[in-house]
Design an enzyme around this catalytic site. Structure first.
Site, PDB file in Angstrom:
ATOM      1  N   ASP A 132     -10.910   2.408   0.908  1.00  0.00           N
ATOM      2  CA  ASP A 132      -9.473   2.770   0.965  1.00  0.00           C
ATOM      3  C   ASP A 132      -8.986   1.700   2.155  1.00  0.00           C
ATOM      4  O   ASP A 132      -9.705   1.156   2.946  1.00  0.00           O
ATOM      5  CB  ASP A 132      -9.346   4.123   1.613  1.00  0.00           C
ATOM      6  CG  ASP A 132      -9.419   5.222   0.358  1.00  0.00           C
ATOM      7  OD1 ASP A 132      -9.485   4.862  -0.526  1.00  0.00           O
ATOM      8  OD2 ASP A 132      -9.461   6.371   0.850  1.00  0.00           O
ATOM      9  N   ARG A 184      -7.971  -1.856  -6.031  1.00  0.00           N
ATOM     10  CA  ARG A 184      -6.997  -0.828  -6.353  1.00  0.00           C
ATOM     11  C   ARG A 184      -5.783  -1.416  -5.914  1.00  0.00           C
ATOM     12  O   ARG A 184      -5.880  -1.719  -4.508  1.00  0.00           O
ATOM     13  CB  ARG A 184      -7.517   0.398  -5.702  1.00  0.00           C
ATOM     14  CG  ARG A 184      -6.395   1.498  -5.735  1.00  0.00           C
ATOM     15  CD  ARG A 184      -6.711   2.905  -4.919  1.00  0.00           C
ATOM     16  NE  ARG A 184      -7.912   3.359  -5.196  1.00  0.00           N
ATOM     17  CZ  ARG A 184      -8.755   4.036  -4.412  1.00  0.00           C
ATOM     18  NH1 ARG A 184      -8.348   3.987  -3.126  1.00  0.00           N
ATOM     19  NH2 ARG A 184      -9.404   4.935  -4.551  1.00  0.00           N
TER      20      ARG A 184
HETATM   21  P1  FDA Z   1       6.592   6.137  -5.374  1.00  0.00           P
HETATM   22  O1  FDA Z   1       6.413   6.513  -3.908  1.00  0.00           O
HETATM   23  O2  FDA Z   1       7.443   5.270  -5.579  1.00  0.00           O
HETATM   24  O3  FDA Z   1       6.599   7.447  -6.060  1.00  0.00           O
HETATM   25  C1  FDA Z   1       6.826   7.500  -7.611  1.00  0.00           C
HETATM   26  C2  FDA Z   1       6.932   8.807  -8.273  1.00  0.00           C
HETATM   27  O4  FDA Z   1       5.851   9.510  -8.027  1.00  0.00           O
HETATM   28  C3  FDA Z   1       7.810   9.645  -7.086  1.00  0.00           C
HETATM   29  O5  FDA Z   1       9.386   9.527  -7.562  1.00  0.00           O
HETATM   30  C4  FDA Z   1       7.312  11.099  -7.392  1.00  0.00           C
HETATM   31  O6  FDA Z   1       7.706  11.692  -8.642  1.00  0.00           O
HETATM   32  C5  FDA Z   1       5.818  10.977  -7.611  1.00  0.00           C
HETATM   33  N1  FDA Z   1       5.239  11.036  -6.216  1.00  0.00           N
HETATM   34  C6  FDA Z   1       4.793  10.090  -5.248  1.00  0.00           C
HETATM   35  N2  FDA Z   1       4.261  10.633  -4.124  1.00  0.00           N
HETATM   36  C7  FDA Z   1       4.213  11.938  -4.283  1.00  0.00           C
HETATM   37  C8  FDA Z   1       4.144  13.109  -3.671  1.00  0.00           C
HETATM   38  N3  FDA Z   1       3.298  12.823  -2.479  1.00  0.00           N
HETATM   39  N4  FDA Z   1       4.033  14.438  -4.192  1.00  0.00           N
HETATM   40  C9  FDA Z   1       4.579  14.497  -5.535  1.00  0.00           C
HETATM   41  N5  FDA Z   1       4.954  13.446  -6.264  1.00  0.00           N
HETATM   42  C10 FDA Z   1       4.840  12.064  -5.811  1.00  0.00           C
HETATM   43  N6  FDA Z   1      -2.339   4.370   0.257  1.00  0.00           N
HETATM   44  C11 FDA Z   1      -2.840   3.627   1.395  1.00  0.00           C
HETATM   45  O7  FDA Z   1      -2.081   3.060   2.107  1.00  0.00           O
HETATM   46  N7  FDA Z   1      -4.187   3.065   1.124  1.00  0.00           N
HETATM   47  C12 FDA Z   1      -5.048   3.895   0.357  1.00  0.00           C
HETATM   48  O8  FDA Z   1      -6.203   3.405   0.190  1.00  0.00           O
HETATM   49  C13 FDA Z   1      -4.404   4.532  -0.996  1.00  0.00           C
HETATM   50  N8  FDA Z   1      -5.201   5.190  -1.917  1.00  0.00           N
HETATM   51  C14 FDA Z   1      -4.532   5.617  -2.941  1.00  0.00           C
HETATM   52  C15 FDA Z   1      -5.474   6.137  -4.000  1.00  0.00           C
HETATM   53  C16 FDA Z   1      -4.609   6.608  -5.021  1.00  0.00           C
HETATM   54  C17 FDA Z   1      -5.373   6.865  -6.387  1.00  0.00           C
HETATM   55  C18 FDA Z   1      -3.245   6.741  -5.100  1.00  0.00           C
HETATM   56  C19 FDA Z   1      -2.449   7.144  -6.393  1.00  0.00           C
HETATM   57  C20 FDA Z   1      -2.577   6.295  -3.952  1.00  0.00           C
HETATM   58  C21 FDA Z   1      -3.164   5.847  -2.850  1.00  0.00           C
HETATM   59  N9  FDA Z   1      -2.474   5.482  -1.652  1.00  0.00           N
HETATM   60  C22 FDA Z   1      -3.020   4.783  -0.863  1.00  0.00           C
HETATM   61  C23 FDA Z   1      -0.935   6.086  -1.663  1.00  0.00           C
HETATM   62  C24 FDA Z   1       0.082   4.935  -2.067  1.00  0.00           C
HETATM   63  O9  FDA Z   1       0.034   4.097  -1.073  1.00  0.00           O
HETATM   64  C25 FDA Z   1       1.474   5.799  -2.056  1.00  0.00           C
HETATM   65  O10 FDA Z   1       1.752   6.179  -0.661  1.00  0.00           O
HETATM   66  C26 FDA Z   1       1.438   6.767  -3.130  1.00  0.00           C
HETATM   67  O11 FDA Z   1       0.542   6.753  -4.186  1.00  0.00           O
HETATM   68  C27 FDA Z   1       2.930   7.131  -3.434  1.00  0.00           C
HETATM   69  O12 FDA Z   1       3.487   6.107  -3.909  1.00  0.00           O
HETATM   70  P2  FDA Z   1       3.725   5.869  -5.400  1.00  0.00           P
HETATM   71  O13 FDA Z   1       2.980   4.611  -5.919  1.00  0.00           O
HETATM   72  O14 FDA Z   1       3.186   7.050  -6.515  1.00  0.00           O
HETATM   73  O15 FDA Z   1       5.232   5.607  -5.683  1.00  0.00           O
END
Ligand code: FDA
Length: 307
Positions: A132, A184
């Site tokens: 990560d 990733r």
């Molecule tokens: P965005 O924030 O734009 O959200 C899009 C939509 O997703 C929202 O409108 C909502 O519907 C839904 N959503 C997002 N977050 C949600 C929540 N917490 N609860 C409910 N719904 C939510 N970061 C990092 O800095 N280092 C890492 O190693 C990782 N590893 C990682 C692994 C995996 C498998 C995922 C999915 C994410 C990570 N992250 C991470 C976290 C990543 O950086 C980010 O903060 C989250 O994925 C939220 O952003 P989205 O890409 O979902 O988009």
């Protein structure tokens, strides 16, 4: 507004009094939605359930910013046990970990030694370890350890994470895909200054798509980790228009978030992997999930009022 909320929650979450209160009662107030359990058997049970509905998993033993040698040793032993357990139970899961769980904050060579032990075991099982990415103070040492491991063990055994909010990420993707790295791509979850990370979410989203496209174009295996439906659909469209086969990438989401989207995409024939954390050290992980979405704060507050 979103960014302000995010920054405020991450800042507040660092307050020792609030942390103490939440750590005592959080499991009753909604943490279970995002965390698969306190122990390895509990998490393994959840992974069996995910596997049964066509989803893959990546198992994460919660913990970060560890400064205690003994705790680092125990974490290393736990991760090796997780590899054994996944194999014995026949789970469709790999492992995600953070280098600050394994000594990166106080002894880089100790951390590298632990990683070699873990990755060696993973390779002997045909398993995969994903490192990560943490806050920007750890980007350089994390990538440096990753690149050493990549050269020694190859992209089928070890991969890393790239954050689209970081201004430096296009160069990292360029260099790492040149080495064949399995990446990733995420948006990024920490509080960062504007000199280092884009403050505007639109820039983070635009950069995200660019990074995924460039990783796919370079032909390396890519994990598209987001719950952003628009971006997921655009990536799927891009892959099909450019003849990129479905086994060259996977979609990843977090345990407890967008569950129906996860199963829907799996039913459409995409590889979907669920990041499944477990353990007692859930507080920083949970805070980041609250910071990502105001609705999650209400979810916790409702749990608090019910208790
Ligand atoms: P965005 O924030 O734009 O959200 C899009 C939509 O997703 C929202 O409108 C909502 O519907 C839904 N959503 C997002 N977050 C949600 C929540 N917490 N609860 C409910 N719904 C939510 N970061 C990092 O800095 N280092 C890492 O190693 C990782 N590893 C990682 C692994 C995996 C498998 C995922 C999915 C994410 C990570 N992250 C991470 C976290 C990543 O950086 C980010 O903060 C989250 O994925 C939220 O952003 P989205 O890409 O979902 O988009």
């Amino acid at each position: 507004m979103n960014q302000l909320y995010r920054r405020a929650v991450l800042k507040l979450a660092g307050q020792p009094k609030l942390r103490g209160l939440l750590e005592r009662r959080g499991m009753d107030w909604g943490v279970r939605r995002f965390v698969a359990g306190r122990s390895l058997p509990e998490a393994a049970e959840q992974i069996s359930r995910l596997n049964a509905s066509g989803l893959l998993a990546t198992l994460d033993f919660l913990g970060e910013s560890v400064r205690d040698r003994e705790q680092v040793e125990q974490t290393c032993m736990m991760i090796v046990r997780m590899l054994d357990d996944i194999r014995q139970r026949g789970l469709q899961a790999n492992i995600s970990l953070k280098l600050s769980q394994l000594g990166l904050l106080f002894d880089e060579s100790l951390c590298l030694g632990h990683m070699e032990l873990i990755v060696e075991r993973a390779r002997s099982y045909g398993q995969f370890i994903r490192i990560d990415m943490e806050d920007s103070s750890l980007t350089v040492p994390t990538l440096s350890i990753f690149e050493r491991l990549l050269r020694a063990y190859g992209p089928e055994t070890v991969g890393v994470v790239i954050q689209s909010y970081l201004r430096r990420s296009p160069e990292d993707v360029d260099r790492l895909t040149g080495l064949g790295a399995n990446l990733r791509i995420v948006k990024g979850a920490y509080r960062e200054p504007a000199q280092i990370a884009f403050p505007d979410k639109r820039d983070v989203d635009a950069a995200y798509l660019e990074l995924v496209r460039s990783a796919l174009d370079r032909g390396t295996y890519t994990a598209v980790a987001t719950h952003d439906t628009r971006i997921i659909r655009e990536v799927i469209c891009y892959a099909s228009e450019h003849g990129i086969a479905r086994d060259r990438f996977e979609l990843q989401m977090l345990y407890g978030i967008a569950g129906s989207l996860q199963t829907q995409l799996a039913a459409e024939g995409y590889r979907v992997r669920v990041y499944t954390p477990f353990g007692e050290q859930w507080y920083p992980y949970f805070s980041r999930r609250i910071a990502e979405r105001p609705a999650n704060l209400w979810f916790v507050l409702k749990g608090l009022m019910r208790s």
